[in-house]
Write a protein that holds these residues in place. Sequence first.
Motif, mmCIF file in Angstrom:
data_model
loop_
_atom_site.group_PDB
_atom_site.id
_atom_site.type_symbol
_atom_site.label_atom_id
_atom_site.label_comp_id
_atom_site.label_asym_id
_atom_site.label_seq_id
_atom_site.Cartn_x
_atom_site.Cartn_y
_atom_site.Cartn_z
ATOM 1 N N VAL A 102 0.845 -1.200 0.000
ATOM 2 C CA VAL A 102 0.000 0.000 0.000
ATOM 3 C C VAL A 102 0.877 1.245 0.000
ATOM 4 C CG1 VAL A 102 -1.646 1.332 1.385
ATOM 5 C CG2 VAL A 102 -2.010 -1.113 1.038
ATOM 6 N N ARG A 103 1.922 1.250 0.830
ATOM 7 C CA ARG A 103 2.847 2.403 0.860
ATOM 8 C C ARG A 103 3.573 2.544 -0.478
ATOM 9 N NH1 ARG A 103 4.765 0.678 6.367
ATOM 10 N NH2 ARG A 103 6.562 -0.067 5.204
ATOM 11 N N ALA A 104 3.984 1.418 -1.067
ATOM 12 C CA ALA A 104 4.666 1.456 -2.365
ATOM 13 C C ALA A 104 3.741 2.024 -3.435
ATOM 14 C CB ALA A 104 5.145 0.062 -2.756
ATOM 15 N N ALA A 105 2.484 1.616 -3.415
ATOM 16 C CA ALA A 105 1.519 2.133 -4.395
ATOM 17 C C ALA A 105 1.400 3.650 -4.271
ATOM 18 C CB ALA A 105 0.160 1.465 -4.194
ATOM 19 N N ALA A 106 1.385 4.155 -3.034
ATOM 20 C CA ALA A 106 1.292 5.605 -2.829
ATOM 21 C C ALA A 106 2.551 6.304 -3.343
ATOM 22 C CB ALA A 106 1.076 5.912 -1.348
ATOM 23 N N VAL A 107 3.716 5.757 -3.019
ATOM 24 C CA VAL A 107 4.989 6.353 -3.442
ATOM 25 C C VAL A 107 5.107 6.318 -4.969
ATOM 26 C CG1 VAL A 107 7.499 6.000 -3.431
ATOM 27 C CG2 VAL A 107 6.214 5.845 -1.302
ATOM 28 N N LEU A 108 4.676 5.234 -5.577
ATOM 29 C CA LEU A 108 4.791 5.068 -7.021
ATOM 30 C C LEU A 108 3.609 5.650 -7.781
ATOM 31 C CD1 LEU A 108 6.181 1.413 -7.017
ATOM 32 C CD2 LEU A 108 7.468 3.540 -7.353
ATOM 33 N N ASP A 109 2.701 6.292 -7.047
ATOM 34 C CA ASP A 109 1.525 6.940 -7.634
ATOM 35 C C ASP A 109 0.758 5.977 -8.551
ATOM 36 O OD1 ASP A 109 -0.242 9.067 -7.981
ATOM 37 O OD2 ASP A 109 0.783 9.746 -9.805
ATOM 38 N N ALA A 110 0.470 4.810 -7.993
ATOM 39 C CA ALA A 110 -0.273 3.795 -8.736
ATOM 40 C C ALA A 110 -1.376 3.265 -7.833
ATOM 41 C CB ALA A 110 0.659 2.647 -9.137
ATOM 42 N N PRO A 111 -2.525 2.907 -8.411
ATOM 43 C CA PRO A 111 -3.565 2.297 -7.578
ATOM 44 C C PRO A 111 -3.114 0.909 -7.128
ATOM 45 C CG PRO A 111 -4.196 2.210 -9.887
ATOM 46 C CD PRO A 111 -2.924 3.006 -9.809
ATOM 47 N N LEU A 112 -3.564 0.485 -5.977
ATOM 48 C CA LEU A 112 -3.225 -0.835 -5.461
ATOM 49 C C LEU A 112 -3.620 -1.923 -6.468
ATOM 50 C CD1 LEU A 112 -2.001 -2.282 -3.049
ATOM 51 C CD2 LEU A 112 -4.266 -2.355 -2.028
ATOM 52 N N SER A 113 -4.698 -1.699 -7.184
ATOM 53 C CA SER A 113 -5.178 -2.676 -8.166
ATOM 54 C C SER A 113 -4.153 -2.910 -9.280
ATOM 55 C CB SER A 113 -6.506 -2.230 -8.761
ATOM 56 O OG SER A 113 -6.348 -0.992 -9.431
ATOM 57 N N PHE A 114 -3.262 -1.949 -9.534
ATOM 58 C CA PHE A 114 -2.218 -2.123 -10.548
ATOM 59 C C PHE A 114 -1.364 -3.350 -10.242
ATOM 60 C CE2 PHE A 114 2.288 -1.450 -11.625
ATOM 61 C CZ PHE A 114 2.203 -1.383 -13.003
ATOM 62 N N PHE A 115 -1.062 -3.566 -8.974
ATOM 63 C CA PHE A 115 -0.201 -4.674 -8.571
ATOM 64 C C PHE A 115 -0.950 -6.007 -8.499
ATOM 65 C CE2 PHE A 115 1.543 -0.786 -6.765
ATOM 66 C CZ PHE A 115 2.820 -0.809 -7.281
ATOM 67 N N LEU A 116 -2.271 -5.953 -8.343
ATOM 68 C CA LEU A 116 -3.052 -7.160 -8.092
ATOM 69 C C LEU A 116 -3.972 -7.555 -9.243
ATOM 70 C CD1 LEU A 116 -3.986 -6.289 -4.410
ATOM 71 C CD2 LEU A 116 -2.107 -7.719 -5.211
ATOM 72 N N GLU A 117 -3.971 -6.792 -10.315
ATOM 73 C CA GLU A 117 -4.855 -7.048 -11.455
ATOM 74 C C GLU A 117 -4.681 -8.470 -11.978
ATOM 75 O OE1 GLU A 117 -7.777 -6.118 -14.155
ATOM 76 O OE2 GLU A 117 -6.942 -4.658 -12.764
ATOM 77 N N GLY A 118 -5.772 -9.211 -12.074
ATOM 78 C CA GLY A 118 -5.747 -10.561 -12.627
ATOM 79 C C GLY A 118 -5.304 -11.643 -11.660
ATOM 80 N N ILE A 119 -5.043 -11.274 -10.426
ATOM 81 C CA ILE A 119 -4.610 -12.252 -9.429
ATOM 82 C C ILE A 119 -5.827 -12.703 -8.635
ATOM 83 C CG2 ILE A 119 -3.222 -12.594 -7.351
ATOM 84 C CD1 ILE A 119 -1.241 -10.570 -8.483
ATOM 85 N N GLY A 120 -5.937 -13.979 -8.407
ATOM 86 C CA GLY A 120 -7.045 -14.506 -7.626
ATOM 87 C C GLY A 120 -8.221 -14.858 -8.509
ATOM 88 N N PRO A 121 -9.301 -15.302 -7.888
ATOM 89 C CA PRO A 121 -10.469 -15.707 -8.675
ATOM 90 C C PRO A 121 -11.082 -14.506 -9.393
ATOM 91 C CG PRO A 121 -10.955 -15.803 -6.321
ATOM 92 C CD PRO A 121 -9.501 -15.454 -6.457
ATOM 93 N N GLN A 122 -11.428 -14.715 -10.627
ATOM 94 C CA GLN A 122 -12.043 -13.661 -11.430
ATOM 95 C C GLN A 122 -13.539 -13.888 -11.461
ATOM 96 O OE1 GLN A 122 -10.013 -11.115 -12.593
ATOM 97 N NE2 GLN A 122 -8.583 -12.268 -11.328
ATOM 98 N N ARG A 123 -14.278 -12.831 -11.281
ATOM 99 C CA ARG A 123 -15.729 -12.920 -11.214
ATOM 100 C C ARG A 123 -16.323 -12.052 -12.306
ATOM 101 N NH1 ARG A 123 -18.013 -10.461 -5.954
ATOM 102 N NH2 ARG A 123 -18.609 -8.807 -7.326
ATOM 103 N N GLN A 124 -17.235 -12.612 -13.052
ATOM 104 C CA GLN A 124 -17.925 -11.836 -14.058
ATOM 105 C C GLN A 124 -19.180 -11.238 -13.462
ATOM 106 O OE1 GLN A 124 -18.510 -14.382 -17.452
ATOM 107 N NE2 GLN A 124 -17.868 -12.736 -18.790
#
Length: 142
Positions: free
Chosen positions: A77-99
Amino acid sequence: MPRPTSSSTHLRRSRRRPRGNENGPDPVDVLVGHRLRTRRQSLGLSQRKLGETLGVTFQQIQKYERGMNRIAVTTLVRAAAVLDAPLSFFLEGIGPQRQEPERPTLYGRDARLAQALAGIEDRRVRAAVRTLVRALSTERQP
């Protein structure tokens, strides 16, 4: 011969985290680390500078980026803030996908009718209107 102590007679559980593959880093850690590296490099930030900002060494950043060490959620979370990226940027496509289920689109009179139906407070009357509409429609739906 020394007598075994109670702690040595019990099997100890490994404190190592479970891995998807015992021969290497967890694929999720590798993916998150790759995205961390990609974003850091796109901003021209060194591992040392990112590490200082996050309160870890540059060696730790290297391990995160290779997926050798799992990055804690708070650090991510701190890295996302420092890198000015949403947390979802790091987690996109990880875990079960739900339509998301498709919702029918209502326009004009149909939308007003649905709003009027939702506005009927008496549950039994609302159910009776729904039953009437289903009976009158040519296409029955459950």
